[in-house]
Design a protein around this motif. Sequence first.
Motif, PDB file in Angstrom:
ATOM      1  N   ARG A  64     -91.287  22.965 -15.901  1.00 53.69           N
ATOM      2  CA  ARG A  64     -89.715  23.204 -15.792  1.00 53.69           C
ATOM      3  C   ARG A  64     -88.934  21.671 -14.729  1.00 53.69           C
ATOM      4  NH1 ARG A  64     -88.631  28.539 -14.742  1.00 53.69           N
ATOM      5  NH2 ARG A  64     -89.650  27.764 -12.919  1.00 53.69           N
ATOM      6  N   LYS A  65     -90.054  21.642 -13.798  1.00 54.04           N
ATOM      7  CA  LYS A  65     -89.749  20.546 -13.034  1.00 54.04           C
ATOM      8  C   LYS A  65     -89.858  18.782 -13.458  1.00 54.04           C
ATOM      9  CE  LYS A  65     -92.071  19.302  -8.485  1.00 54.04           C
ATOM     10  NZ  LYS A  65     -93.569  18.749  -7.959  1.00 54.04           N
ATOM     11  N   TYR A  66     -90.990  18.939 -14.028  1.00 55.47           N
ATOM     12  CA  TYR A  66     -90.960  17.744 -14.667  1.00 55.47           C
ATOM     13  C   TYR A  66     -89.889  16.833 -16.211  1.00 55.47           C
ATOM     14  CZ  TYR A  66     -92.473  14.251 -18.724  1.00 55.47           C
ATOM     15  OH  TYR A  66     -92.602  13.043 -19.446  1.00 55.47           O
ATOM     16  N   THR A 126     -86.796  18.391 -15.252  1.00 55.06           N
ATOM     17  CA  THR A 126     -85.350  18.426 -14.739  1.00 55.06           C
ATOM     18  C   THR A 126     -85.139  16.729 -14.521  1.00 55.06           C
ATOM     19  OG1 THR A 126     -86.448  19.044 -12.841  1.00 55.06           O
ATOM     20  CG2 THR A 126     -84.972  20.380 -14.096  1.00 55.06           C
ATOM     21  N   TYR A 161     -93.295  27.150 -22.009  1.00 58.70           N
ATOM     22  CA  TYR A 161     -93.554  26.260 -21.587  1.00 58.70           C
ATOM     23  C   TYR A 161     -92.043  26.642 -20.399  1.00 58.70           C
ATOM     24  CZ  TYR A 161     -93.546  23.538 -25.681  1.00 58.70           C
ATOM     25  OH  TYR A 161     -93.644  23.111 -27.147  1.00 58.70           O
ATOM     26  N   TRP A 162     -91.648  28.037 -20.178  1.00 63.19           N
ATOM     27  CA  TRP A 162     -90.880  27.985 -19.238  1.00 63.19           C
ATOM     28  C   TRP A 162     -91.296  28.104 -16.941  1.00 63.19           C
ATOM     29  CZ3 TRP A 162     -85.665  28.301 -17.925  1.00 63.19           C
ATOM     30  CH2 TRP A 162     -84.946  27.715 -18.758  1.00 63.19           C
ATOM     31  N   LEU A 163     -92.948  27.782 -17.149  1.00 65.01           N
ATOM     32  CA  LEU A 163     -93.856  26.925 -15.706  1.00 65.01           C
ATOM     33  C   LEU A 163     -93.347  26.468 -15.411  1.00 65.01           C
ATOM     34  CD1 LEU A 163     -97.335  28.071 -17.240  1.00 65.01           C
ATOM     35  CD2 LEU A 163     -96.216  29.388 -16.464  1.00 65.01           C
ATOM     36  N   LYS A 164     -92.985  26.374 -13.862  1.00 60.17           N
ATOM     37  CA  LYS A 164     -92.375  25.719 -12.748  1.00 60.17           C
ATOM     38  C   LYS A 164     -93.083  24.330 -13.752  1.00 60.17           C
ATOM     39  CE  LYS A 164     -92.029  25.367  -8.033  1.00 60.17           C
ATOM     40  NZ  LYS A 164     -92.053  25.608  -6.836  1.00 60.17           N
ATOM     41  N   ASP A 165     -93.984  24.051 -13.100  1.00 57.86           N
ATOM     42  CA  ASP A 165     -94.307  22.756 -13.083  1.00 57.86           C
ATOM     43  C   ASP A 165     -93.783  21.999 -14.686  1.00 57.86           C
ATOM     44  OD1 ASP A 165     -95.920  22.552 -11.080  1.00 57.86           O
ATOM     45  OD2 ASP A 165     -97.409  22.793 -12.545  1.00 57.86           O
TER      46      ASP A 165
END
Length: 158
Positions: free
Chosen positions: A154-156, A158, A148-152
Amino acid sequence: MEATAHFCPECGTNQGVKVVYVDRNDKPVGLIVLCVLTICGSLFTIGRAIIYELFAAITEDDGIATRAFIYILTSAGTIIGAVLMIARKLIGLYVYTASQVIYIITLVVGIYIHNSGTSFIPNNGLAQMSGIMIFYFGLPAIIFLVVYWLKDIRKYLT
């Protein structure tokens, strides 16, 4: 969102064919699958906690009842977090994370208390059962938390 056009939206030339435009703001399928798995796992944990409650009532063990209550609360938190993430809310990631961290800590503390301080020696039956519980319940929680903390994702959100 789909739209059809016979003309190019950039230059206006007649395409002579039907062109379909797709909105690229769709939810990532991977996140939805992850959230659905989270909700299913949380419902399983709630069921397991209810069984713990029944066992605690029979044995009059307040420690099991307390852990069961915490498991129910953290499972509810993970469900709320998953639903919020499906709705693209970053707060869902934080709710999910807090719930999972509390769940993992409760699982580890519960196993330690259950073992009454015994070591996790492979030939100790109780220790083997503790290892199995950590593997089947704690490891997936940790893996999902990391994913869940992967960049993709988190980007989705925000």
